[in-house]
Design an enzyme around this catalytic site. Structure first.
Site, short mmCIF file in Angstrom:
data_model
loop_
_atom_site.label_atom_id
_atom_site.label_comp_id
_atom_site.label_asym_id
_atom_site.label_seq_id
_atom_site.Cartn_x
_atom_site.Cartn_y
_atom_site.Cartn_z
CG ASP A 37 -2.05 0.99 1.12
OD1 ASP A 37 -3.07 0.63 0.51
OD2 ASP A 37 -1.93 2.13 1.63
NE ARG A 91 -17.16 0.10 -13.09
CZ ARG A 91 -18.45 -0.14 -13.24
NH1 ARG A 91 -19.09 0.35 -14.30
NH2 ARG A 91 -19.10 -0.87 -12.35
CB ALA A 121 -9.40 -5.55 -9.49
CG ASN A 123 -13.30 -0.08 -12.12
OD1 ASN A 123 -13.34 -0.86 -13.07
ND2 ASN A 123 -14.00 -0.27 -11.01
CB VAL A 125 -11.15 -3.20 -14.93
CG1 VAL A 125 -12.38 -3.65 -15.71
CG2 VAL A 125 -10.18 -4.35 -14.73
CG ASP A 151 -20.01 -6.56 -15.07
OD1 ASP A 151 -20.57 -5.67 -14.42
OD2 ASP A 151 -18.83 -6.48 -15.45
CG HIS A 178 -16.37 -3.70 -15.22
ND1 HIS A 178 -17.47 -4.35 -14.72
CD2 HIS A 178 -15.84 -3.02 -14.17
CE1 HIS A 178 -17.62 -4.08 -13.44
NE2 HIS A 178 -16.64 -3.26 -13.08
#
Length: 316
Positions: A37, A91, A121, A123, A125, A151, A178
């Site tokens: 992180d 997104r 993952a 976005n 994406v 989805d 997506h």
């Protein structure tokens, strides 16, 4: 003979990254998880918290914090760090910020010697996955986005409620972006192996209330409904990531609707979007080209056009 440890890095110790780690621990998917992180202490805290699950799981997973330059011997790097859209944004509206974050992360990981599989993952994406491919220089099989996997799972859940069956007895795919231009390939949706369109035709009196356009719209809107109510999605996408990683590490050859770079499939190139693919230890083993109807082909081309325009705006 010593067994080679299966190692996964998760970049981004937010809600999605920690949900992914938690799913992998409880499913005994890998031997080691390294949490990364931008705030190192947060990665350390999550690693400690997750490590305290081990007394209650079937196998022990070593969880620890690390840095981007430490990914050299990892099998899979999961990218969840990115830019989150604000209420009212799509997104695609966070694309510029997402590109900057992704370039920095991927460059540092690759420079550190990583040579495994990226699973994305963050976005938007489809475009972030395309950026990862361009920046890393990896072959397309080793860069996989979650795409329309979540989805497709939402679609199966909705259909399972309508037809009173287990979601795992439903097979079908949402495809394309997506996002707002995704569509359901209804010509390939089956329940218990029987085409859904045939079921509706044969049992009109039982299912007069079923409106496929409404189900497709609910599938598309499901993530936003969750987002507007609690500000994030985490459990579904976290489990989708774990599912993809498991298929890679165990060479399961699962067919999953992932975001993949197209090189002529469905008549498209220079774009990355959700299509069914066989996932194994090499990443994407093969892309499946469904025999779409003319209408579905048009929807797919429209979705790819939106993504291509967004990619072109980045001048990669």
């Amino acid at each position: 003979m010593a067994k080679k440890a299966r190692k996964v890095t998760i970049v981004g110790s937010g809600l999605v990254g920690t949900a992914c780690a938690y799913s992998m621990i409880n499913q005994s998917i890998c031997d080691e998880i390294m949490m990364i992180d931008r705030t190192y202490d947060r990665a350390v805290a999550h690693a400690l918290d997750l490590s305290h699950c081990m007394d209650f799981t079937q196998t022990r997973t070593k969880v620890y914090a690390g840095r981007l330059e430490d990914c050299r011997d990892m099998d899979v790097v999961v990218l969840t760090a990115g830019a989150n859209p604000k209420p009212g944004q799509t997104r695609l509206d966070v694309l510029g910020e997402a590109e900057k974050i992704t370039r920095d992360i991927v460059s540092r990981i690759v420079d550190g010697g990583f040579d495994g599989v990226f699973v994305v993952a963050a976005n938007p994406v489809d475009i972030v996955t395309y950026i990862v491919r361009e920046v890393s220089g990896f072959p397309r099989n080793r860069v996989i986005g979650t795409g329309t996997s979540i989805d497709s799972a939402r679609l199966k859940t909705l259909l399972s409620e309508v037809f009173a069956v287990d979601p795992r007895s439903v097979n079908g795919y949402a495809m394309g972006e997506h996002g707002d231009s995704e569509f359901v390939a209804w010509s390939h949706v089956t329940i218990g192996g029987k085409p859904l369109l045939h079921i509706l035709e044969q049992h009109k009196e039982r299912f007069p209330h079923v409106k496929l356009d409404e189900i497709a719209q609910k599938t598309k809107d499901a993530g936003w409904e969750i987002f507007t109510r609690k500000g994030n999605t985490q459990f579904g996408i976290g489990n989708a990531l774990a599912y993809i990683v498991r298929s890679i590490l165990n060479d399961e050859h699962k067919i999953i609707a992932v975001s993949a770079v197209l090189e002529g499939e469905y008549g498209q190139t220079g774009v990355c979007c959700g299509v069914p693919a066989i996932i194994g230890d090499g990443g994407i083993e093969e892309l499946l080209e469904l025999n779409l109807t003319w209408e579905e082909q048009q929807k797919f081309a429209h979705s790819c056009g939106i993504l291509k325009a967004a990619i072109a705006s980045l001048q990669l």
